[in-house]
Design an enzyme around this catalytic site. Structure first.
Site, short mmCIF file in Angstrom:
data_model
loop_
_atom_site.label_atom_id
_atom_site.label_comp_id
_atom_site.label_asym_id
_atom_site.label_seq_id
_atom_site.Cartn_x
_atom_site.Cartn_y
_atom_site.Cartn_z
N GLU A 174 -69.74 66.87 89.08
CA GLU A 174 -68.59 66.23 88.98
C GLU A 174 -67.92 66.93 88.28
OE1 GLU A 174 -68.09 62.98 90.43
OE2 GLU A 174 -69.71 63.15 91.46
N HIS A 249 -68.86 58.87 84.39
CA HIS A 249 -68.83 60.31 83.86
C HIS A 249 -68.80 60.28 82.42
CE1 HIS A 249 -66.23 61.05 87.75
NE2 HIS A 249 -67.33 61.64 87.88
N CYS A 370 -59.14 61.72 82.97
CA CYS A 370 -59.40 62.19 84.41
C CYS A 370 -58.28 62.77 85.05
CB CYS A 370 -59.50 60.85 85.07
SG CYS A 370 -60.88 59.83 84.41
#
Ligand code: SUG
Length: 446
Positions: A174, A249, A370
């Site tokens: 990721e 995350h 993000c």
């Protein structure tokens, strides 16, 4: 020579919507089927970029991807003209049309993992686009990401853009959302901190409710490819209990910059060992290490997940002090607001908090951190970046007008069935590649 950290934010694409595609991401699931405002979303993101550029930070922009992805629809068997493929998918599998339409490439912390040249043996900046294989709507990003990074960081004497790792559960990757670099100065050798959710082959704890998207095997492979040596890397496992509480995350529970790690006390498995290893390896590079650990009693994991306190950007000012860039939701949660007031009042590395309205992105689980990909660059590397992507007054004005001209201010789930959305999106992106000076980037332009 001045080496600094540049932030490359994703420009929100014209199809931004709420489709509930991310199981394990509490906000995405909660806001499924609500009506999005792509114009406001793009503006909110662009305003953050502008403000940080105005404060003197190096700020770049990464373009959105082409959505809906006609390529995905065709791969899934929806044939005919573009409008026919969209109509068939809308009728037979609206969830697949939603996956093909997501603007999720805006969250560029998931675009790639980046190792600065100070850490790599060939003294180039290495990028590995993330395969994002745990979600269909995100697994279709890496090819275009590779192309975009290749166009912006094109000079092979300074940059190496790898292919994504094979997209298979054992190698779920990721990107930078699970990677942090610590260092004394950006230009000095640092320690790269890779956080994974589970291991495919080494038995260990795993979450029970929600998926762990990043594997140890993927983190190790990225470090290996980038040529990072033993004294430059630390691997740590995320606490599976927090994944089950919505921390999909690591950047939802921890953020680091230079010699500071700001995290929740429940972020990691065996946290003391993790801090000790980071401290010991940084000491070898003559760097200090400070942990600002937030106790559960003051801010719970649920508060961290709903406010995105740790999905903040920790940025170093020229005088060495650090500012924390947080979403407005942190001010709306009384416990988090009190924590932040106390944090800046007491002596320590974080001297100021900047708050942004990023509500449209936040409703899909995407906060300030993000939305950005960090790339540490020295003078020569900075000069080698495609010049049109740096945010300045002129680019801000052009992008703002471009958003105004091309974006809708309302996008409901049913609107994804409208074939004119594809035409609008392509028209907008075609113009954008000219604004950013990136040449023909998209499939439809080739
Ligand atoms: O992968 N949300 C993204 C949010 C990514 C946040 N990134 C970081 N933490 N670095 C995700 O879950 C939701 C899309 C939707 O439901 O329509 C989404 O993909």
């Amino acid at each position: 020579m001045k080496t600094l950290e540049a932030n490359f934010d994703g420009l929100v694409g014209p199809t931004h919507n709420y489709a509930g595609l991310s199981f394990g991401n509490v906000a995405s699931q909660k806001n499924e089927h609500s009506v999005a405002n792509p114009k406001a979303a793009a503006r909110q993101g662009l305003r953050k970029m502008k403000r940080l550029a105005d404060l003197g930070f190096a700020q770049g922009v990464l373009p959105p991807q082409e959505r809906p992805s006609i390529r995905l629809l065709r791969e899934l068997g929806f044939s005919g003209k573009d409008a026919e493929a969209i109509a068939k998918a809308a009728k037979e599998a609206p969830e697949l049309l939603a996956a093909a339409s997501s603007a999720s490439a805006m969250w560029t912390a998931n675009a790639a993992t980046v190792s600065p040249s100070a850490d790599t043996p060939d003294r180039r900046v290495h990028f590995t686009p993330a395969n994002l294989c745990s979600k269909l709507h995100r697994a279709i990003e890496h090819e275009a990401t590779h192309r975009t990074l290749g166009a912006i960081f094109a000079d092979p004497s300074h940059f190496m853009v790898h292919e994504a790792l094979p997209g298979t559960p054992a190698l779920g990757d990721e990107g930078a959302a699970n990677h942090t670099r610590f260092c004394a100065q950006y230009g000095a050798r640092g320690v790269e901190f890779f956080v994974y959710g589970r291991s495919e082959y080494r038995h260990g704890p795993e979450p029970k409710r929600f998926p762990a998207r990043q594997t140890f095997e993927a983190s190790r492979a990225v470090a290996q490819r980038h040529g990072l040596t033993e004294d430059t890397v630390v691997f740590a496992q995320q606490n599976p209990e927090v994944i089950d509480a919505g921390v999909f995350h690591n950047d939802v529970i921890a953020v680091g910059n230079r010699t500071t790690l700001f995290c929740h006390e429940r972020a990691f498995v065996e946290r003391k060992g993790v801090y000790d290893e980071l401290r010991a390896k940084l000491a070898k590079h003559d760097a200090a290490f400070d942990v600002i650990e937030v106790p559960d009693a003051q801010v719970s994991v649920a508060d961290a997940v709903s406010s995105y306190l740790f999905n903040s950007q920790l940025l170093s000012r020229a005088d060495g002090s650090q500012i924390l860039v947080v979403p407005q939701e942190c001010r709306e949660n009384p416990r988090v607001a009190i924590y932040l007031d106390e944090l800046v009042a007491k002596p320590g590395p974080i001297g100021e908090v900047l708050t942004f309205d990023l509500r449209e992105s936040m409703k899909n689980g995407g906060g300030p951190a993000c939305l950005r990909l960090r790339v540490v660059l020295d003078d020569a590397e900075r000069a080698a970046v495609a010049p049109g992507v740096w945010i300045n007054d002129a680019l801000f004005t052009r992008l703002d007008a471009w958003i105004e001209k091309h974006y809708r201010d309302r996008l409901a789930p049913q609107d994804l069935t409208d074939p004119t959305l594809l035409v609008e999106s392509r028209t907008a992106l075609d113009e954008l590649t000219q604004i950013l000076g990136l040449g023909s980037l998209y499939d439809f332009q080739r």
